[in-house]
Design a protein around this motif. Structure first.
Motif, PDB file in Angstrom:
ATOM      1  N   GLY A  65      92.197  44.663  18.756  1.00  0.00           N
ATOM      2  CA  GLY A  65      92.619  43.123  19.231  1.00  0.00           C
ATOM      3  C   GLY A  65      91.564  42.291  19.583  1.00  0.00           C
ATOM      4  N   GLU A  66      91.073  42.524  18.298  1.00  0.00           N
ATOM      5  CA  GLU A  66      89.324  41.691  19.278  1.00  0.00           C
ATOM      6  C   GLU A  66      89.075  40.708  18.001  1.00  0.00           C
ATOM      7  OE1 GLU A  66      86.224  44.806  18.777  1.00  0.00           O
ATOM      8  OE2 GLU A  66      87.457  45.785  19.428  1.00  0.00           O
ATOM      9  N   VAL A  67      89.127  39.222  18.162  1.00  0.00           N
ATOM     10  CA  VAL A  67      88.863  38.088  17.173  1.00  0.00           C
ATOM     11  C   VAL A  67      87.920  38.099  16.715  1.00  0.00           C
ATOM     12  CG1 VAL A  67      89.142  35.741  17.472  1.00  0.00           C
ATOM     13  CG2 VAL A  67      91.195  36.580  18.504  1.00  0.00           C
ATOM     14  N   LEU A  68      86.772  38.914  16.700  1.00  0.00           N
ATOM     15  CA  LEU A  68      85.231  38.200  16.792  1.00  0.00           C
ATOM     16  C   LEU A  68      85.189  39.634  15.316  1.00  0.00           C
ATOM     17  CD1 LEU A  68      83.605  38.053  19.403  1.00  0.00           C
ATOM     18  CD2 LEU A  68      83.889  35.996  17.936  1.00  0.00           C
ATOM     19  N   PHE A  69      85.241  40.686  15.582  1.00  0.00           N
ATOM     20  CA  PHE A  69      85.589  41.522  14.771  1.00  0.00           C
ATOM     21  C   PHE A  69      86.276  41.136  13.509  1.00  0.00           C
ATOM     22  CE2 PHE A  69      88.227  45.382  13.571  1.00  0.00           C
ATOM     23  CZ  PHE A  69      87.014  45.664  12.122  1.00  0.00           C
ATOM     24  N   VAL A  70      87.659  40.768  13.780  1.00  0.00           N
ATOM     25  CA  VAL A  70      88.441  40.887  12.364  1.00  0.00           C
ATOM     26  C   VAL A  70      87.968  39.267  12.254  1.00  0.00           C
ATOM     27  CG1 VAL A  70      90.942  39.986  11.752  1.00  0.00           C
ATOM     28  CG2 VAL A  70      90.303  40.792  13.473  1.00  0.00           C
ATOM     29  N   ARG A  71      87.405  38.934  12.830  1.00  0.00           N
ATOM     30  CA  ARG A  71      86.792  37.667  11.813  1.00  0.00           C
ATOM     31  C   ARG A  71      85.703  38.118  10.855  1.00  0.00           C
ATOM     32  NH1 ARG A  71      88.430  33.108   9.344  1.00  0.00           N
ATOM     33  NH2 ARG A  71      86.985  34.895   7.843  1.00  0.00           N
ATOM     34  N   GLU A  72      84.805  38.482  11.299  1.00  0.00           N
ATOM     35  CA  GLU A  72      83.446  39.598  10.831  1.00  0.00           C
ATOM     36  C   GLU A  72      83.843  40.138   9.521  1.00  0.00           C
ATOM     37  OE1 GLU A  72      78.903  41.417  11.438  1.00  0.00           O
ATOM     38  OE2 GLU A  72      80.559  40.835  13.100  1.00  0.00           O
ATOM     39  N   ALA A  73      85.293  40.951   9.557  1.00  0.00           N
ATOM     40  CA  ALA A  73      85.434  41.941   8.720  1.00  0.00           C
ATOM     41  C   ALA A  73      85.980  41.314   7.738  1.00  0.00           C
ATOM     42  CB  ALA A  73      86.387  43.056   9.169  1.00  0.00           C
ATOM     43  N   VAL A  74      86.967  40.269   7.971  1.00  0.00           N
ATOM     44  CA  VAL A  74      87.077  39.323   7.302  1.00  0.00           C
ATOM     45  C   VAL A  74      86.430  38.630   5.733  1.00  0.00           C
ATOM     46  CG1 VAL A  74      88.526  36.935   6.188  1.00  0.00           C
ATOM     47  CG2 VAL A  74      89.983  39.301   8.021  1.00  0.00           C
ATOM     48  N   ASP A  75      85.306  38.304   6.386  1.00  0.00           N
ATOM     49  CA  ASP A  75      84.215  37.786   6.174  1.00  0.00           C
ATOM     50  C   ASP A  75      83.622  38.269   5.111  1.00  0.00           C
ATOM     51  OD1 ASP A  75      85.336  35.339   7.208  1.00  0.00           O
ATOM     52  OD2 ASP A  75      83.049  35.351   8.461  1.00  0.00           O
TER      53      ASP A  75
END
Length: 409
Positions: free
Chosen positions: A114-124
């Motif tokens: 449920g972590e926005v920062l993790f998902v953003r970095e994982a996507v990148d």
């Protein structure tokens, strides 16, 4: 279908943690015979202890030592299985090596983040690699964010079938009974610490389209009401800020953008929590909204964070079996369309939403990845539950006893 070049069909990484144990038990009871399931974690001794307490179907499951801090062990684990599901969090601390290993190996992946920062970095980091290898990387496969994501998916499908146009104003009102685990608190703490270490990340956290695959192409800046001020629904229920809304709303918007804004170019999506009616409801709504802001602020201040650490649940702990059994969730999602028609989706289920019900959601997501590949949307890369699993997951969750339905108002 089994892959003879891999040792496992499905591996659960983090099987010794609180949610990991719940998920292992669910898979032991609901996975079909013959599905090759493994349990993974840092300690073989603890894995064997967990396995010994599972239903008989799991007693022969292999156990595998793997550590997110050891890239070689994560690569070997990912290469050994067709699907890897991980409950090891906070994901910002431990998740990136896991998702990178799966993307590189072409291994389908599911998590509970449920972590926005993790998902953003994982996507990148992995989207392009995963699309090349064919891996489905599916984030947010629990109470964050399956009810939100699938409800909006179903509303858009119904509106499209009726010729009602795209969705415009969509608002979810959440009601529930359940507890908190140390893992959830630790994830909140990790995000607060990340913002303190790198204040520039506040821009990402504050952006409603932070998880969009193409931020510049987002159609507009219409913002829904966020629950920061108490309001009433049409039927008189007071609402407050919903702790999961900052993440869930971004997942839904990512789903819309990944499908070329199929839900509607003018979609405005928001979430609040329903707290009751009358004067008591108003007071409760104001207190909860203020309390949420206060809790985040307290975590950001070292002296008060140290005090909270003494009283909040520790990592690896969670609500009792009785609390999990008596819990429930109900999400009411009202939508208007471009042609003025109104629809309502209901997502509901029994069991503590963050744990008992989440074990069902994550378990069925993992089983869909392992068993239903030929029926899933033809997509790879960094995905959401709606875009990776869609109607297949809805079907599975209904069969597991949860409610996902849509009606026209």
């Amino acid at each position: 279908m089994a892959d003879s070049t891999r040792d496992h069909d499905l591996v659960l990484f983090g099987a010794t943690g609180f949610v990991g144990r719940l998920l292992a038990a669910y898979l032991a009871e609901h996975a079909p015979p013959g599905l090759r399931i493994g349990l993974a974690g840092r300690s073989l001794t603890r894995l064997l202890e967990v396995r010994a307490g599972l239903p008989p179907a799991a007693r022969e499951w292999p156990v595998v030592a793997a550590d997110a801090g050891d890239p070689a062990s994560m690569a070997a684990l990912a290469e050994s299985t067709r699907v890897l599901v991980t409950t090891v969090g906070p994901y910002a601390r431990y998740g990136l090596p896991v998702v990178e290993a799966c993307a590189a190996a072409g291994t389908h992946y599911a998590d509970l983040t449920g972590e926005v920062l993790f998902v953003r970095e994982a996507v990148d980091r992995v989207d392009e690699v995963a699309r090349r290898t064919g891996a489905r990387i599916v984030h947010a496969c629990g109470y964050d964010s399956i009810p939100s994501d699938l409800s909006t998916f179903l509303l858009a499908e119904r509106a499209r079938a009726d010729g009602a146009g795209g969705l415009t104003d969509v608002r979810l009102v959440a009601t529930m009974r359940g507890g908190f685990s140390g893992g959830t608190i630790d994830s909140m703490r990790a995000q607060v610490e990340a913002l303190q270490e790198n204040p520039s990340k506040r821009r990402v956290v504050g952006d409603p389209f932070a998880l969009s695959p193409d931020r510049a192409a987002e159609p507009g800046t219409r913002q829904p009401r966020d629950g920061s001020m108490p309001e009433r629904t049409a039927d008189g229920r007071w609402t407050a800020a919903f702790v999961m809304a900052p993440f869930n709303t971004r997942i839904v918007r990512r789903s819309n953008a990944l499908q070329d804004w199929a839900y509607g170019r003018g979609l405005s999506y928001g979430e609040v929590m329903g707290v009751g009616r009358g004067p008591l409801g108003a007071v409760t709504a104001a207190g909860l909204s203020a309390g949420l802001v206060g809790a985040v602020s307290a975590m950001a201040f070292p002296p008060t964070r140290a005090l909270l650490d003494r009283v909040l649940p520790a990592p690896g702990s969670g609500p009792s079996e009785e609390v999990r059994r008596k819990g429930w969730f109900r999400m009411t999602v009202d939508a208007e369309t471009e042609r003025g028609r109104r629809y309502r989706a209901i997502a509901a289920g029994q069991g503590d939403p963050g744990y008992a019900a989440t074990a069902v959601m994550l378990g069925e997501s993992a089983l869909a990845l392992a068993l239903d590949g030929d029926r899933l949307p033809d997509r790879a890369g960094s995905l959401t539950p709606a875009t990776a699993l869609g109607a297949v997951l809805v079907e599975r969750l209904r069969a597991a006893g949860q409610t996902y339905e849509v009606s026209e108002l």
